[in-house]
Design a protein around this motif. Structure first.
Motif, short mmCIF file in Angstrom:
data_model
loop_
_atom_site.label_atom_id
_atom_site.label_comp_id
_atom_site.label_asym_id
_atom_site.label_seq_id
_atom_site.Cartn_x
_atom_site.Cartn_y
_atom_site.Cartn_z
N ILE A 56 0.86 -1.18 0.00
CA ILE A 56 0.00 0.00 0.00
C ILE A 56 0.90 1.23 0.00
CG2 ILE A 56 -1.74 1.32 1.27
CD1 ILE A 56 -2.64 -1.33 2.53
N VAL A 57 0.62 2.18 -0.88
CA VAL A 57 1.41 3.42 -0.94
C VAL A 57 0.50 4.62 -0.73
CG1 VAL A 57 3.22 2.48 -2.42
CG2 VAL A 57 1.24 3.52 -3.47
N MET A 58 1.03 5.59 0.05
CA MET A 58 0.32 6.84 0.30
C MET A 58 1.25 8.00 0.05
SD MET A 58 -1.65 6.24 3.88
CE MET A 58 -1.60 4.53 4.36
N GLU A 59 0.85 8.90 -0.81
CA GLU A 59 1.60 10.13 -0.99
C GLU A 59 1.51 10.95 0.29
OE1 GLU A 59 0.23 12.27 -4.42
OE2 GLU A 59 0.20 10.45 -5.63
N ARG A 60 2.40 11.91 0.40
CA ARG A 60 2.51 12.74 1.59
C ARG A 60 1.16 13.31 2.06
NH1 ARG A 60 6.76 17.62 1.89
NH2 ARG A 60 6.70 17.94 4.12
N LYS A 61 0.39 13.90 1.15
CA LYS A 61 -0.86 14.55 1.56
C LYS A 61 -1.86 13.56 2.16
CE LYS A 61 -2.45 14.64 -3.23
NZ LYS A 61 -2.82 15.53 -4.34
N TYR A 62 -1.86 12.31 1.68
CA TYR A 62 -2.77 11.30 2.23
C TYR A 62 -2.17 10.66 3.49
CZ TYR A 62 -4.61 12.06 -2.41
OH TYR A 62 -5.08 12.64 -3.55
N ALA A 63 -0.87 10.54 3.53
CA ALA A 63 -0.20 10.01 4.73
C ALA A 63 -0.47 10.91 5.93
CB ALA A 63 1.30 9.87 4.48
N GLN A 64 -0.47 12.21 5.71
CA GLN A 64 -0.73 13.15 6.81
C GLN A 64 -2.14 12.96 7.37
OE1 GLN A 64 0.20 16.86 4.84
NE2 GLN A 64 2.32 16.81 5.57
N ILE A 65 -3.07 12.55 6.53
CA ILE A 65 -4.45 12.32 6.97
C ILE A 65 -4.56 11.01 7.75
CG2 ILE A 65 -6.80 11.80 6.16
CD1 ILE A 65 -6.10 13.61 3.69
N HIS A 66 -3.94 9.94 7.24
CA HIS A 66 -4.17 8.59 7.78
C HIS A 66 -3.15 8.14 8.83
CE1 HIS A 66 -7.42 7.82 5.02
NE2 HIS A 66 -6.67 8.20 4.01
N ARG A 67 -1.95 8.69 8.84
CA ARG A 67 -0.86 8.18 9.69
C ARG A 67 -1.26 8.01 11.15
NH1 ARG A 67 2.96 11.35 8.12
NH2 ARG A 67 4.13 9.84 6.90
N LYS A 68 -1.91 8.99 11.73
CA LYS A 68 -2.22 8.96 13.16
C LYS A 68 -3.26 7.89 13.51
CE LYS A 68 -5.54 12.76 12.87
NZ LYS A 68 -5.40 13.19 11.49
N ASN A 69 -4.03 7.43 12.53
CA ASN A 69 -5.10 6.47 12.79
C ASN A 69 -4.75 5.03 12.45
OD1 ASN A 69 -6.87 8.57 13.60
ND2 ASN A 69 -7.25 9.03 11.45
N LEU A 70 -3.60 4.81 11.86
CA LEU A 70 -3.23 3.45 11.44
C LEU A 70 -2.23 2.85 12.41
CD1 LEU A 70 -2.85 4.00 7.60
CD2 LEU A 70 -4.85 3.18 8.86
N LYS A 71 -2.42 1.56 12.67
CA LYS A 71 -1.55 0.87 13.62
C LYS A 71 -1.24 -0.52 13.10
CE LYS A 71 -1.32 -0.17 18.52
NZ LYS A 71 -2.05 -0.17 19.79
N GLU A 72 0.02 -0.91 13.17
CA GLU A 72 0.41 -2.26 12.75
C GLU A 72 -0.35 -3.30 13.55
OE1 GLU A 72 4.63 -2.81 13.01
OE2 GLU A 72 5.00 -1.61 11.22
N GLY A 73 -0.76 -4.36 12.86
CA GLY A 73 -1.46 -5.46 13.52
C GLY A 73 -2.97 -5.30 13.58
N GLN A 74 -3.49 -4.12 13.30
CA GLN A 74 -4.92 -3.90 13.34
C GLN A 74 -5.58 -4.34 12.04
OE1 GLN A 74 -6.63 -3.07 15.89
NE2 GLN A 74 -5.14 -2.17 17.27
N ILE A 75 -6.86 -4.68 12.13
CA ILE A 75 -7.64 -5.10 10.98
C ILE A 75 -8.47 -3.90 10.51
CG2 ILE A 75 -9.39 -6.71 10.11
CD1 ILE A 75 -6.88 -8.11 11.18
#
Length: 138
Positions: A56-75
């Motif tokens: 999965i790839v996220m450009e910077r502008k989308y990474a800034q939106i999703h980074r804080k809500n994503l966690k390894e191991g979560q479904i």
């Protein structure tokens, strides 16, 4: 499989608006901008119920939106993303990758789904970041 949901093995390139349920196995920041030393983007490897993996790839502008809500191991159920051809950098051997866009959503699944997905035959060991695939070859 739930209606409208696909597996990684059924995804095809140049298709947008798909919906899959996966575990985010690995998440990492991609590169830095020497000018302001901020992350350029976010990459991840996801695995589905069948044990198939995808980058999965996220450009910077989308990474800034999703980074804080994503966690390894979560479904997560991921919706409204694009599928594109994998380029030279491939942390997994899949010929396609998921490209996150402005409409993409990551919906955290409930605990009962998590226990279902971590059953014994859910393959956690299918990928390793030790190989980088270029043009389909290690």
């Amino acid at each position: 499989m739930e209606k409208g949901r696909e597996y990684i093995s059924t995804l095809v390139k140049n298709k947008f608006g798909s919906r899959i349920r996966v575990r985010l196995s690995r998440i990492w920041n991609v590169g830095t901008d020497a000018k302001d030393e901020k992350d350029l983007g976010l990459d991840a490897v996801a695995i589905d119920e069948k044990g198939d993996v995808i980058h999965i790839v996220m450009e910077r502008k989308y990474a800034q939106i999703h980074r804080k809500n994503l966690k390894e191991g979560q479904i997560y159920t991921i919706t409204d993303f694009g599928c594109v051809q994998s380029l030279n950098y491939r942390p997994v051997s899949s010929n396609i990758r998921i490209r996150v866009n402005g409409a993409t959503k990551f919906l955290l699944e409930s605990e009962n789904v998590v226990s279902f997905l971590f059953r014994k035959d859910f393959r956690e060991d299918r990928f390793h970041l030790s190989k980088v695939y270029k043009n389909g070859k290690a």
